[in-house]
Structures are given as structure tokens and as C-alpha cells.
Design an enzyme around this catalytic site. Sequence first.
Site, mmCIF file in Angstrom:
data_model
loop_
_atom_site.group_PDB
_atom_site.id
_atom_site.type_symbol
_atom_site.label_atom_id
_atom_site.label_comp_id
_atom_site.label_asym_id
_atom_site.label_seq_id
_atom_site.Cartn_x
_atom_site.Cartn_y
_atom_site.Cartn_z
ATOM 1 N N HIS A 143 1.997 49.694 -8.895
ATOM 2 C CA HIS A 143 2.251 49.752 -7.450
ATOM 3 C C HIS A 143 1.934 48.422 -6.779
ATOM 4 O O HIS A 143 1.112 47.645 -7.260
ATOM 5 C CB HIS A 143 1.526 50.935 -6.788
ATOM 6 C CG HIS A 143 0.053 50.770 -6.544
ATOM 7 N ND1 HIS A 143 -0.874 51.661 -7.035
ATOM 8 C CD2 HIS A 143 -0.661 49.854 -5.843
ATOM 9 C CE1 HIS A 143 -2.078 51.294 -6.640
ATOM 10 N NE2 HIS A 143 -1.989 50.201 -5.915
ATOM 11 N N GLU A 148 4.156 53.432 -4.395
ATOM 12 C CA GLU A 148 3.787 54.068 -5.658
ATOM 13 C C GLU A 148 5.023 54.299 -6.531
ATOM 14 O O GLU A 148 6.144 54.424 -6.016
ATOM 15 C CB GLU A 148 3.143 55.427 -5.364
ATOM 16 C CG GLU A 148 1.801 55.327 -4.643
ATOM 17 C CD GLU A 148 0.635 55.083 -5.590
ATOM 18 O OE1 GLU A 148 0.803 54.384 -6.612
ATOM 19 O OE2 GLU A 148 -0.453 55.603 -5.296
HETATM 20 C C1 GLP Z 1 -4.928 49.418 -3.798
HETATM 21 C C2 GLP Z 1 -4.164 48.659 -2.722
HETATM 22 C C3 GLP Z 1 -3.218 47.667 -3.331
HETATM 23 C C4 GLP Z 1 -3.949 46.849 -4.380
HETATM 24 C C5 GLP Z 1 -4.346 47.749 -5.517
HETATM 25 C C6 GLP Z 1 -5.047 47.040 -6.662
HETATM 26 O O1 GLP Z 1 -4.315 50.615 -4.128
HETATM 27 N N1 GLP Z 1 -3.456 49.516 -1.844
HETATM 28 O O2 GLP Z 1 -2.688 46.854 -2.306
HETATM 29 O O3 GLP Z 1 -3.135 45.818 -4.853
HETATM 30 O O4 GLP Z 1 -5.224 48.720 -4.989
HETATM 31 O O5 GLP Z 1 -6.426 47.109 -6.513
HETATM 32 P P1 GLP Z 1 -7.470 46.351 -7.406
HETATM 33 O O6 GLP Z 1 -7.307 44.920 -7.074
HETATM 34 O O7 GLP Z 1 -8.792 46.911 -6.981
HETATM 35 O O8 GLP Z 1 -7.143 46.661 -8.812
#
Ligand code: GLP
Length: 252
Positions: A143, A148
Site C-alpha cells: 500500500h 490498500e
Molecule cells: C501506514 C501509512 C503509510 C505508510 C505505511 C508504512 O499505513 N498510512 O503512509 O507508508 O504505514 O509504515 P512503516 O513505515 O511504519 O512501515
Amino acid sequence: MPANRLIIRRFASPNTAAKALARYLARGLVANPRLVLGLPTGRTPIPLYAALVELHRSGFIDFSRASTFNLDEFLGLAPSDARSYRTFMQRHLFGHINLPASRIHFLNGAAPDPREECARYERQIARAGGLDLLVLGLGANGHIGFNEPGQALIAATHSTRLTNRTRRANAALFGNRVAAVPRAGLSMGMGTILHARHIVLLATGAAKAVAVRRLVHGPITPDVPASFLQLHRSVEVWVDAAAGLRLSGSGR
Ligand code: GLP
């Protein structure tokens, strides 16, 4: 068939990637002090925001004329809520730099009419002249923002149901209680994202390696929303060694 245009940049560690990206943004702000930036949340950009704060403290970066638009927010959370992405950004970046509050743009998860809130955000982005540079994170399920995997993707900013995997990935903001993570979010849509003039996706850690591979080498499919970045003219994918391990040319 021509290879896609994604540019891959590899770094030894999450920290070296974060520091290089902070310097890249600093150079972008020198070239255009009025830069309109799109920004992500999540664990991945935390070292980037720390590096930007550091550059600001040392006098190497000036946000006074920049504008920012964050990608997404949880539906139902007010900006002031301690668990909102808006608060996350305040804690990690906005509270420590000289970006005027009037130039910080965010989706309001508690807006009375989410549909109108999304339309308002699109209008605000258009009024700012569009996003010059959008920094993206990557979900382990492919995503981007809260777009999603599913049968179809939505172009404009919209409200969307979150998968359980995404809710689990966000549980840290909610005292590690997955049940407390909202079931829906507001997010820039795929069209909003693909209209950005330039995109840098930052992915670090082994948990992202499969998603990075599918984003770069896989077919373009709504099962992997990030794969649509292959259609954009100006995308860079910045990875550390662990996230890049499954890319071709990485020995696997
Ligand atoms: C969340 C955000 C996204 C982000 C993703 C990855 O769901 N809505 O915009 O890119 O998490 O998160 P992480 O960097 O903690 O893996």
C-alpha cells in the site's frame, strides 16, 4: 518492452538513506524555497525527520516558504488527538522546524463530512499548484498512503477501509492495541499521488523486501498499489540493503 523508468538508489542502512534524503530535500528547498512537499508517516520516515530537524538546527535547511501536504490520516481522529498522524508529524518534524503552521496541510479525520473534507484537500493541493515532491513510505502489503490492495483503486482523495495487516502495522500509535486502531482512514488517492511532479519512495528493512520487488518488477496491479508508480515519469525508489535484497541484481 522498454524497462520501466523507476530509478533505484541503494543505501547501506536506514540511517544513511534517511540522511541522504534529508540532504536531497535541503537541496530541493534551495533550488525552490516554495517547494510543495507531500509527506508520509510511519516508522520509516522517523530517521528522515530526525535528519531534517538536525539540518535545520545546523542552519542548513529553511522551511519558511515551503508547504506540506500529508498523505493520510485516520478517520475519526481529530488533529489534536495524541494518536493522529497530525500529532505524529508535530512530534517528529513540525514542532522542530520553521515551517509556518499556515503552510501545513492535513486531512482532518474528524471532519463532519469526510467526503467534503477529501474534496477540500484536493482543492487545496490544486490551489498550491500541485505537489512538487512527494515522499512516500511503503506498506508491507504494497500500500501507499492508505491505498490498500483490492479489486480497484480510487484516483481522488477518499475515505477507505484499512486492512487488518495495516491496522496491525499501525498499532504502535495505539498502545500496541490493534483493536484500538481505526478501521478506516482518509488518503490521497492514486491519481493524487501520480500527479506529483516527482516521487521518492523510501523503504527500509527486510519486511519491505517483497513489496519493493513487486513494486519494481511486478505487474501493475491493484493487488500492489505501489506498482502503479511504474507508470510515473519521475519516481525514485530509495532502499536500504535489507529492503533491496530481492531486487534483481541483488544476488537473489
Ligand atoms: C501506514 C501509512 C503509510 C505508510 C505505511 C508504512 O499505513 N498510512 O503512509 O507508508 O504505514 O509504515 P512503516 O513505515 O511504519 O512501515
